[in-house]
Design a protein around this motif. Sequence first.
Motif, mmCIF file in Angstrom:
data_model
loop_
_atom_site.group_PDB
_atom_site.id
_atom_site.type_symbol
_atom_site.label_atom_id
_atom_site.label_comp_id
_atom_site.label_asym_id
_atom_site.label_seq_id
_atom_site.Cartn_x
_atom_site.Cartn_y
_atom_site.Cartn_z
ATOM 1 N N ALA A 1 0.813 -1.224 0.000
ATOM 2 C CA ALA A 1 0.000 0.000 0.000
ATOM 3 C C ALA A 1 0.847 1.275 0.000
ATOM 4 C CB ALA A 1 -0.933 -0.005 1.203
ATOM 5 N N LYS A 2 2.134 1.147 -0.317
ATOM 6 C CA LYS A 2 3.059 2.284 -0.423
ATOM 7 C C LYS A 2 3.124 3.096 0.880
ATOM 8 C CE LYS A 2 2.426 2.712 -5.414
ATOM 9 N NZ LYS A 2 2.112 3.609 -6.566
ATOM 10 N N PRO A 3 3.489 2.446 1.972
ATOM 11 C CA PRO A 3 3.560 3.162 3.253
ATOM 12 C C PRO A 3 4.754 4.106 3.293
ATOM 13 C CG PRO A 3 4.479 0.980 3.507
ATOM 14 C CD PRO A 3 3.921 1.035 2.110
ATOM 15 N N ALA A 4 4.696 5.067 4.210
ATOM 16 C CA ALA A 4 5.823 5.964 4.441
ATOM 17 C C ALA A 4 6.753 5.414 5.513
ATOM 18 C CB ALA A 4 5.311 7.348 4.863
ATOM 19 N N VAL A 5 6.214 4.476 6.327
ATOM 20 C CA VAL A 5 6.950 3.928 7.462
ATOM 21 C C VAL A 5 6.840 2.408 7.430
ATOM 22 C CG1 VAL A 5 6.911 3.689 9.987
ATOM 23 C CG2 VAL A 5 6.677 5.946 8.948
ATOM 24 N N LEU A 6 7.952 1.725 7.733
ATOM 25 C CA LEU A 6 7.947 0.274 7.839
ATOM 26 C C LEU A 6 8.390 -0.099 9.248
ATOM 27 C CD1 LEU A 6 7.646 -2.441 6.284
ATOM 28 C CD2 LEU A 6 10.120 -2.336 5.886
ATOM 29 N N LEU A 7 7.543 -0.872 9.948
ATOM 30 C CA LEU A 7 7.857 -1.375 11.282
ATOM 31 C C LEU A 7 8.167 -2.857 11.168
ATOM 32 C CD1 LEU A 7 4.981 0.296 13.364
ATOM 33 C CD2 LEU A 7 7.257 1.216 12.847
ATOM 34 N N SER A 8 9.249 -3.293 11.797
ATOM 35 C CA SER A 8 9.678 -4.679 11.706
ATOM 36 C C SER A 8 9.855 -5.247 13.108
ATOM 37 C CB SER A 8 11.002 -4.768 10.935
ATOM 38 O OG SER A 8 11.581 -6.043 11.051
ATOM 39 N N ASP A 9 9.081 -6.294 13.430
ATOM 40 C CA ASP A 9 9.125 -6.900 14.759
ATOM 41 C C ASP A 9 9.918 -8.198 14.707
ATOM 42 O OD1 ASP A 9 8.728 -7.605 17.370
ATOM 43 O OD2 ASP A 9 6.585 -7.964 17.200
ATOM 44 N N GLU A 10 11.226 -8.124 15.012
ATOM 45 C CA GLU A 10 12.104 -9.297 15.030
ATOM 46 C C GLU A 10 11.982 -10.088 13.730
ATOM 47 O OE1 GLU A 10 14.271 -10.095 17.345
ATOM 48 O OE2 GLU A 10 13.572 -9.511 19.336
ATOM 49 N N ALA A 11 12.015 -9.381 12.600
ATOM 50 C CA ALA A 11 11.717 -10.015 11.315
ATOM 51 C C ALA A 11 12.733 -11.063 10.897
ATOM 52 C CB ALA A 11 11.617 -8.947 10.226
ATOM 53 N N THR A 12 13.935 -11.072 11.487
ATOM 54 C CA THR A 12 14.961 -12.027 11.058
ATOM 55 C C THR A 12 15.310 -13.057 12.129
ATOM 56 O OG1 THR A 12 16.733 -10.539 11.784
ATOM 57 C CG2 THR A 12 15.990 -10.334 9.499
ATOM 58 N N SER A 13 14.655 -13.011 13.276
ATOM 59 C CA SER A 13 15.084 -13.865 14.383
ATOM 60 C C SER A 13 14.816 -15.348 14.138
ATOM 61 C CB SER A 13 14.417 -13.426 15.686
ATOM 62 O OG SER A 13 13.022 -13.600 15.618
ATOM 63 N N ALA A 14 13.906 -15.677 13.203
ATOM 64 C CA ALA A 14 13.606 -17.083 12.918
ATOM 65 C C ALA A 14 14.400 -17.605 11.718
ATOM 66 C CB ALA A 14 12.110 -17.247 12.650
ATOM 67 N N LEU A 15 15.353 -16.799 11.239
ATOM 68 C CA LEU A 15 16.087 -17.149 10.026
ATOM 69 C C LEU A 15 17.540 -17.492 10.332
ATOM 70 C CD1 LEU A 15 14.743 -14.258 7.771
ATOM 71 C CD2 LEU A 15 13.812 -16.575 8.003
ATOM 72 N N ASP A 16 18.164 -18.255 9.445
ATOM 73 C CA ASP A 16 19.578 -18.582 9.609
ATOM 74 C C ASP A 16 20.426 -17.349 9.266
ATOM 75 O OD1 ASP A 16 20.645 -18.747 6.664
ATOM 76 O OD2 ASP A 16 18.780 -19.888 6.647
ATOM 77 N N PRO A 17 21.708 -17.330 9.671
ATOM 78 C CA PRO A 17 22.529 -16.117 9.499
ATOM 79 C C PRO A 17 22.631 -15.623 8.057
ATOM 80 C CG PRO A 17 23.588 -17.607 11.048
ATOM 81 C CD PRO A 17 22.410 -18.351 10.485
ATOM 82 N N GLU A 18 22.800 -16.541 7.094
ATOM 83 C CA GLU A 18 22.940 -16.114 5.702
ATOM 84 C C GLU A 18 21.650 -15.477 5.194
ATOM 85 O OE1 GLU A 18 24.133 -17.958 1.298
ATOM 86 O OE2 GLU A 18 24.306 -19.187 3.106
ATOM 87 N N THR A 19 20.519 -16.101 5.524
ATOM 88 C CA THR A 19 19.227 -15.544 5.104
ATOM 89 C C THR A 19 18.955 -14.231 5.818
ATOM 90 O OG1 THR A 19 18.409 -17.798 4.779
ATOM 91 C CG2 THR A 19 16.772 -16.048 4.858
ATOM 92 N N THR A 20 19.317 -14.156 7.102
ATOM 93 C CA THR A 20 19.177 -12.903 7.842
ATOM 94 C C THR A 20 19.900 -11.775 7.146
ATOM 95 O OG1 THR A 20 18.845 -13.935 10.007
ATOM 96 C CG2 THR A 20 19.794 -11.728 9.999
ATOM 97 N N ALA A 21 21.141 -12.018 6.730
ATOM 98 C CA ALA A 21 21.929 -10.982 6.058
ATOM 99 C C ALA A 21 21.247 -10.525 4.779
ATOM 100 C CB ALA A 21 23.331 -11.504 5.762
ATOM 101 N N SER A 22 20.687 -11.476 4.012
ATOM 102 C CA SER A 22 20.039 -11.100 2.747
ATOM 103 C C SER A 22 18.769 -10.289 2.982
ATOM 104 C CB SER A 22 19.730 -12.348 1.919
ATOM 105 O OG SER A 22 18.685 -13.113 2.495
ATOM 106 N N ILE A 23 18.008 -10.633 4.033
ATOM 107 C CA ILE A 23 16.783 -9.885 4.343
ATOM 108 C C ILE A 23 17.125 -8.481 4.825
ATOM 109 C CG2 ILE A 23 14.803 -9.738 5.910
ATOM 110 C CD1 ILE A 23 14.412 -11.750 3.670
#
Length: 332
Positions: free
Chosen positions: A158-180
Amino acid sequence: MITASHVVKTYTAPDGTPVRALDDVSLNVDRGQIFGVLGQSGAGKSTLIRTLNLLERPDSGTVTINGEELTALSDNELRAARRRIGMVFQHFNLLGSRTARGNVELALEVAGMAAAERRRRSDEILDLVGLGSRAESYPAQLSGGQKQRVGIARALAAKPAVLLSDEATSALDPETTASILDLIKGISTELGLTVLLITHEMDVVKRICDGVALIEDGRILEQGGLVDLVSTPGSRLARQLFPLGPLPEGDADTVLDITFSGGSADRPVISQLARRYDLDVSILGASIEHLGGKQAGRTRLELPGPAAIHRDAIAGLRAQGLLVEVVRGGAE
Protein backbone atom coordinates in the motif's frame (compact mmCIF):
# COMPACT_ATOMS: atom_id res chain seq x y z
CA MET A 1 8.91 10.98 11.28
CA ILE A 2 8.19 8.68 14.23
CA THR A 3 7.81 10.26 17.65
CA ALA A 4 6.70 8.68 20.89
CA SER A 5 6.38 11.08 23.81
CA HIS A 6 6.14 9.94 27.45
CA VAL A 7 4.33 6.72 26.53
CA VAL A 8 3.14 4.49 29.37
CA LYS A 9 1.56 1.07 28.94
CA THR A 10 0.52 -1.15 31.87
CA TYR A 11 -0.83 -4.69 31.87
CA THR A 12 -2.35 -6.73 34.67
CA ALA A 13 -0.59 -9.97 35.56
CA PRO A 14 -2.65 -13.14 36.23
CA ASP A 15 -2.31 -12.54 39.98
CA GLY A 16 -3.70 -9.02 39.58
CA THR A 17 -0.35 -7.24 39.91
CA PRO A 18 0.10 -4.29 37.52
CA VAL A 19 3.08 -4.67 35.17
CA ARG A 20 4.41 -1.53 33.51
CA ALA A 21 5.57 -2.73 30.07
CA LEU A 22 6.44 0.80 28.88
CA ASP A 23 7.57 3.35 31.45
CA ASP A 24 7.65 6.97 30.22
CA VAL A 25 9.10 6.05 26.83
CA SER A 26 10.11 8.86 24.48
CA LEU A 27 11.60 8.06 21.09
CA ASN A 28 12.39 10.00 17.93
CA VAL A 29 13.18 8.58 14.49
CA ASP A 30 14.10 10.94 11.66
CA ARG A 31 12.66 10.71 8.16
CA GLY A 32 14.51 8.19 5.99
CA GLN A 33 16.36 6.68 8.96
CA ILE A 34 16.75 2.98 9.72
CA PHE A 35 16.42 2.86 13.48
CA GLY A 36 16.83 -0.16 15.72
CA VAL A 37 15.31 -0.76 19.14
CA LEU A 38 17.57 -3.21 20.93
CA GLY A 39 16.64 -5.21 24.01
CA GLN A 40 16.41 -8.66 25.52
CA SER A 41 13.26 -10.74 25.89
CA GLY A 42 10.77 -9.04 28.20
CA ALA A 43 12.36 -5.60 27.81
CA GLY A 44 9.21 -4.10 26.23
CA LYS A 45 10.25 -4.14 22.56
CA SER A 46 7.16 -5.82 21.13
CA THR A 47 4.83 -3.74 23.29
CA LEU A 48 6.58 -0.64 21.97
CA ILE A 49 6.14 -1.52 18.31
CA ARG A 50 2.49 -2.49 18.84
CA THR A 51 1.96 0.83 20.60
CA LEU A 52 3.57 2.76 17.76
CA ASN A 53 0.89 1.58 15.32
CA LEU A 54 -1.79 1.68 18.04
CA LEU A 55 -2.50 -2.05 17.98
CA GLU A 56 -2.06 -1.39 21.70
CA ARG A 57 -3.34 1.95 22.97
CA PRO A 58 -1.03 3.55 25.54
CA ASP A 59 -2.36 4.46 28.97
CA SER A 60 -0.84 7.91 28.48
CA GLY A 61 1.52 9.74 26.17
CA THR A 62 1.33 10.42 22.44
CA VAL A 63 2.44 8.69 19.23
CA THR A 64 2.96 10.74 16.08
CA ILE A 65 3.87 9.28 12.68
CA ASN A 66 4.49 11.39 9.60
CA GLY A 67 3.03 14.44 11.33
CA GLU A 68 -0.21 12.67 12.34
CA GLU A 69 -0.90 12.10 16.04
CA LEU A 70 -2.29 8.58 16.05
CA THR A 71 -3.32 8.71 19.69
CA ALA A 72 -5.77 11.52 18.85
CA LEU A 73 -7.53 9.69 15.99
CA SER A 74 -10.93 8.02 16.00
CA ASP A 75 -11.13 4.30 15.19
CA ASN A 76 -12.05 4.97 11.54
CA GLU A 77 -9.27 7.53 11.16
CA LEU A 78 -6.81 5.13 12.77
CA ARG A 79 -7.69 2.33 10.34
CA ALA A 80 -6.95 4.68 7.46
CA ALA A 81 -3.69 5.82 9.05
CA ARG A 82 -2.48 2.25 9.54
CA ARG A 83 -2.56 1.72 5.76
CA ARG A 84 0.34 4.18 5.60
CA ILE A 85 2.33 2.08 8.10
CA GLY A 86 3.77 -1.23 6.89
CA MET A 87 4.33 -4.05 9.42
CA VAL A 88 6.64 -7.05 9.10
CA PHE A 89 6.19 -9.88 11.62
CA GLN A 90 8.63 -12.38 13.10
CA HIS A 91 6.70 -15.48 12.02
CA PHE A 92 5.54 -14.20 8.61
CA ASN A 93 1.77 -14.42 9.33
CA LEU A 94 1.00 -15.58 5.79
CA LEU A 95 -2.25 -17.25 4.76
CA GLY A 96 -1.45 -20.82 3.72
CA SER A 97 -4.45 -20.92 1.38
CA ARG A 98 -3.17 -18.00 -0.68
CA THR A 99 -0.26 -17.79 -3.10
CA ALA A 100 2.54 -15.27 -2.62
CA ARG A 101 0.64 -12.91 -4.91
CA GLY A 102 -2.60 -13.56 -3.03
CA ASN A 103 -0.98 -12.71 0.30
CA VAL A 104 0.35 -9.43 -1.08
CA GLU A 105 -3.01 -8.61 -2.66
CA LEU A 106 -4.80 -9.13 0.65
CA ALA A 107 -3.60 -5.79 2.00
CA LEU A 108 -4.81 -4.09 -1.17
CA GLU A 109 -8.21 -5.80 -1.02
CA VAL A 110 -8.70 -4.37 2.46
CA ALA A 111 -7.83 -0.93 1.05
CA GLY A 112 -10.53 -1.35 -1.63
CA MET A 113 -8.22 -1.44 -4.67
CA ALA A 114 -9.65 -2.80 -7.93
CA ALA A 115 -8.61 -6.33 -8.97
CA ALA A 116 -6.54 -5.32 -12.01
CA GLU A 117 -4.65 -2.70 -10.04
CA ARG A 118 -4.08 -5.18 -7.20
CA ARG A 119 -2.54 -7.65 -9.65
CA ARG A 120 -0.27 -5.00 -11.17
CA ARG A 121 0.89 -3.70 -7.80
CA SER A 122 1.47 -7.13 -6.26
CA ASP A 123 3.58 -8.25 -9.23
CA GLU A 124 5.55 -5.01 -9.08
CA ILE A 125 6.33 -5.37 -5.37
CA LEU A 126 7.14 -9.10 -5.63
CA ASP A 127 9.69 -8.20 -8.32
CA LEU A 128 11.14 -5.61 -5.96
CA VAL A 129 11.75 -8.20 -3.22
CA GLY A 130 13.17 -10.74 -5.69
CA LEU A 131 10.18 -13.10 -5.84
CA GLY A 132 8.63 -12.28 -9.21
CA SER A 133 9.09 -15.87 -10.34
CA ARG A 134 7.39 -17.30 -7.22
CA ALA A 135 4.16 -15.31 -7.37
CA GLU A 136 2.05 -18.48 -7.79
CA SER A 137 3.81 -20.42 -5.01
CA TYR A 138 2.06 -21.14 -1.73
CA PRO A 139 3.79 -20.49 1.62
CA ALA A 140 4.40 -24.25 2.12
CA GLN A 141 6.47 -24.21 -1.08
CA LEU A 142 8.70 -21.33 0.07
CA SER A 143 11.77 -21.20 2.29
CA GLY A 144 11.80 -19.12 5.46
CA GLY A 145 13.63 -16.30 3.74
CA GLN A 146 11.20 -16.33 0.83
CA LYS A 147 8.24 -16.25 3.21
CA GLN A 148 9.70 -13.20 4.91
CA ARG A 149 10.19 -11.55 1.53
CA VAL A 150 6.48 -12.10 0.88
CA GLY A 151 5.78 -10.56 4.29
CA ILE A 152 7.89 -7.54 3.37
CA ALA A 153 6.15 -7.26 0.00
CA ARG A 154 2.75 -7.36 1.71
CA ALA A 155 3.86 -4.63 4.13
CA LEU A 156 4.97 -2.44 1.22
CA ALA A 157 1.97 -3.08 -1.04
CA ALA A 158 0.00 0.00 0.00
CA LYS A 159 3.06 2.28 -0.42
CA PRO A 160 3.56 3.16 3.25
CA ALA A 161 5.82 5.96 4.44
CA VAL A 162 6.95 3.93 7.46
CA LEU A 163 7.95 0.27 7.84
CA LEU A 164 7.86 -1.37 11.28
CA SER A 165 9.68 -4.68 11.71
CA ASP A 166 9.12 -6.90 14.76
CA GLU A 167 12.10 -9.30 15.03
CA ALA A 168 11.72 -10.02 11.32
CA THR A 169 14.96 -12.03 11.06
CA SER A 170 15.08 -13.86 14.38
CA ALA A 171 13.61 -17.08 12.92
CA LEU A 172 16.09 -17.15 10.03
CA ASP A 173 19.58 -18.58 9.61
CA PRO A 174 22.53 -16.12 9.50
CA GLU A 175 22.94 -16.11 5.70
CA THR A 176 19.23 -15.54 5.10
CA THR A 177 19.18 -12.90 7.84
CA ALA A 178 21.93 -10.98 6.06
CA SER A 179 20.04 -11.10 2.75
CA ILE A 180 16.78 -9.88 4.34
CA LEU A 181 18.57 -7.04 6.13
CA ASP A 182 20.28 -6.00 2.91
CA LEU A 183 16.88 -6.10 1.20
CA ILE A 184 15.35 -3.82 3.86
CA LYS A 185 18.25 -1.40 3.57
CA GLY A 186 18.01 -1.32 -0.22
CA ILE A 187 14.24 -0.80 -0.17
CA SER A 188 14.57 1.97 2.41
CA THR A 189 16.99 3.80 0.13
CA GLU A 190 15.06 3.18 -3.09
CA LEU A 191 11.61 4.06 -1.71
CA GLY A 192 12.66 6.70 0.86
CA LEU A 193 11.15 4.63 3.67
CA THR A 194 11.62 5.30 7.35
CA VAL A 195 12.24 1.96 9.06
CA LEU A 196 11.99 1.06 12.74
CA LEU A 197 13.04 -2.45 13.60
CA ILE A 198 12.86 -4.35 16.86
CA THR A 199 15.70 -6.76 17.58
CA HIS A 200 17.68 -8.48 20.31
CA GLU A 201 20.70 -8.93 18.02
CA MET A 202 23.48 -6.35 17.94
CA ASP A 203 24.64 -7.70 14.56
CA VAL A 204 21.35 -6.52 13.05
CA VAL A 205 21.96 -3.01 14.37
CA LYS A 206 25.55 -3.00 13.11
CA ARG A 207 24.58 -4.13 9.64
CA ILE A 208 21.91 -1.64 8.62
CA CYS A 209 20.93 0.84 11.34
CA ASP A 210 21.70 4.56 11.38
CA GLY A 211 20.42 5.00 14.93
CA VAL A 212 19.53 2.80 17.88
CA ALA A 213 17.78 2.85 21.24
CA LEU A 214 18.46 0.49 24.14
CA ILE A 215 15.33 -0.60 26.01
CA GLU A 216 15.35 -2.39 29.36
CA ASP A 217 12.50 -3.01 31.81
CA GLY A 218 10.22 -0.84 29.69
CA ARG A 219 12.51 2.21 29.70
CA ILE A 220 14.70 3.71 27.00
CA LEU A 221 18.17 3.90 28.55
CA GLU A 222 20.04 5.36 25.56
CA GLN A 223 19.21 6.48 22.05
CA GLY A 224 20.88 8.33 19.20
CA GLY A 225 22.99 7.92 16.09
CA LEU A 226 25.33 4.94 16.15
CA VAL A 227 28.53 6.94 15.66
CA ASP A 228 27.39 9.53 18.22
CA LEU A 229 26.73 6.85 20.84
CA VAL A 230 30.11 5.26 20.21
CA SER A 231 31.71 8.56 21.22
CA THR A 232 29.60 8.98 24.37
CA PRO A 233 31.46 8.31 27.65
CA GLY A 234 30.01 5.40 29.58
CA SER A 235 27.66 4.31 26.78
CA ARG A 236 26.36 0.78 27.31
CA LEU A 237 25.54 0.55 23.63
CA ALA A 238 29.13 1.38 22.71
CA ARG A 239 30.34 -1.43 24.95
CA GLN A 240 27.90 -3.85 23.32
CA LEU A 241 28.81 -2.67 19.82
CA PHE A 242 32.51 -3.14 20.51
CA PRO A 243 33.04 -5.79 23.20
CA LEU A 244 36.59 -5.96 24.54
CA GLY A 245 36.25 -8.80 27.03
CA PRO A 246 37.19 -8.93 30.72
CA LEU A 247 40.07 -7.00 32.24
CA PRO A 248 43.27 -8.95 32.81
CA GLU A 249 44.31 -9.83 36.35
CA GLY A 250 46.54 -7.46 38.32
CA ASP A 251 46.25 -3.78 39.21
CA ALA A 252 49.75 -2.33 38.88
CA ASP A 253 49.46 -1.06 35.31
CA THR A 254 47.12 1.37 33.58
CA VAL A 255 44.41 0.09 31.26
CA LEU A 256 42.78 2.49 28.79
CA ASP A 257 39.74 1.99 26.56
CA ILE A 258 40.09 4.21 23.50
CA THR A 259 37.17 4.85 21.17
CA PHE A 260 37.86 5.74 17.54
CA SER A 261 35.25 7.16 15.18
CA GLY A 262 35.12 8.96 11.88
CA GLY A 263 38.51 10.18 10.66
CA SER A 264 40.38 9.03 13.77
CA ALA A 265 39.82 5.35 13.03
CA ASP A 266 42.50 5.06 10.35
CA ARG A 267 45.30 7.01 12.06
CA PRO A 268 48.39 5.21 13.51
CA VAL A 269 47.47 6.35 17.02
CA ILE A 270 49.01 3.47 18.96
CA SER A 271 52.38 3.49 17.21
CA GLN A 272 52.59 7.27 17.61
CA LEU A 273 51.76 6.93 21.31
CA ALA A 274 54.53 4.38 21.84
CA ARG A 275 57.15 6.45 19.99
CA ARG A 276 56.28 9.88 21.36
CA TYR A 277 56.12 8.86 25.02
CA ASP A 278 58.62 5.96 24.83
CA LEU A 279 56.05 3.50 26.15
CA ASP A 280 55.76 -0.27 25.96
CA VAL A 281 52.14 -0.44 24.86
CA SER A 282 50.24 -3.72 25.03
CA ILE A 283 47.08 -4.18 22.99
CA LEU A 284 44.63 -6.20 25.10
CA GLY A 285 41.70 -6.13 22.70
CA ALA A 286 40.25 -4.35 19.71
CA SER A 287 36.98 -4.21 17.80
CA ILE A 288 36.49 -2.25 14.58
CA GLU A 289 33.27 -1.93 12.54
CA HIS A 290 31.80 0.16 9.74
CA LEU A 291 28.80 2.05 11.10
CA GLY A 292 26.70 4.30 8.90
CA GLY A 293 29.40 4.24 6.26
CA LYS A 294 32.09 5.30 8.73
CA GLN A 295 34.76 3.27 10.46
CA ALA A 296 34.58 3.18 14.24
CA GLY A 297 35.81 0.99 17.05
CA ARG A 298 37.37 0.55 20.48
CA THR A 299 40.82 -0.58 21.56
CA ARG A 300 41.98 -1.60 25.01
CA LEU A 301 45.61 -0.72 25.83
CA GLU A 302 47.80 -1.48 28.81
CA LEU A 303 50.54 1.01 29.82
CA PRO A 304 53.21 0.23 32.42
CA GLY A 305 52.63 1.89 35.79
CA PRO A 306 49.75 3.93 37.27
CA ALA A 307 47.69 6.46 35.31
CA ALA A 308 49.24 9.39 37.19
CA ILE A 309 52.53 8.99 35.33
CA HIS A 310 50.72 8.89 31.96
CA ARG A 311 48.82 12.17 32.25
CA ASP A 312 50.56 13.72 29.24
CA ALA A 313 50.04 10.63 27.10
CA ILE A 314 46.32 10.47 27.99
CA ALA A 315 45.91 14.19 27.36
CA GLY A 316 47.66 13.78 24.00
CA LEU A 317 45.22 11.07 22.96
CA ARG A 318 42.23 13.20 23.95
CA ALA A 319 43.66 16.18 22.07
CA GLN A 320 43.31 14.08 18.91
CA GLY A 321 39.55 13.85 19.46
CA LEU A 322 39.61 10.34 20.91
CA LEU A 323 37.41 9.20 23.76
CA VAL A 324 39.79 7.83 26.41
CA GLU A 325 38.48 6.07 29.54
CA VAL A 326 40.83 4.95 32.30
CA VAL A 327 39.37 1.60 33.34
CA ARG A 328 42.23 0.64 35.62
CA GLY A 329 45.22 2.43 37.06
CA GLY A 330 43.94 4.95 39.58
CA ALA A 331 43.51 8.71 39.25
CA GLU A 332 44.73 10.49 36.14
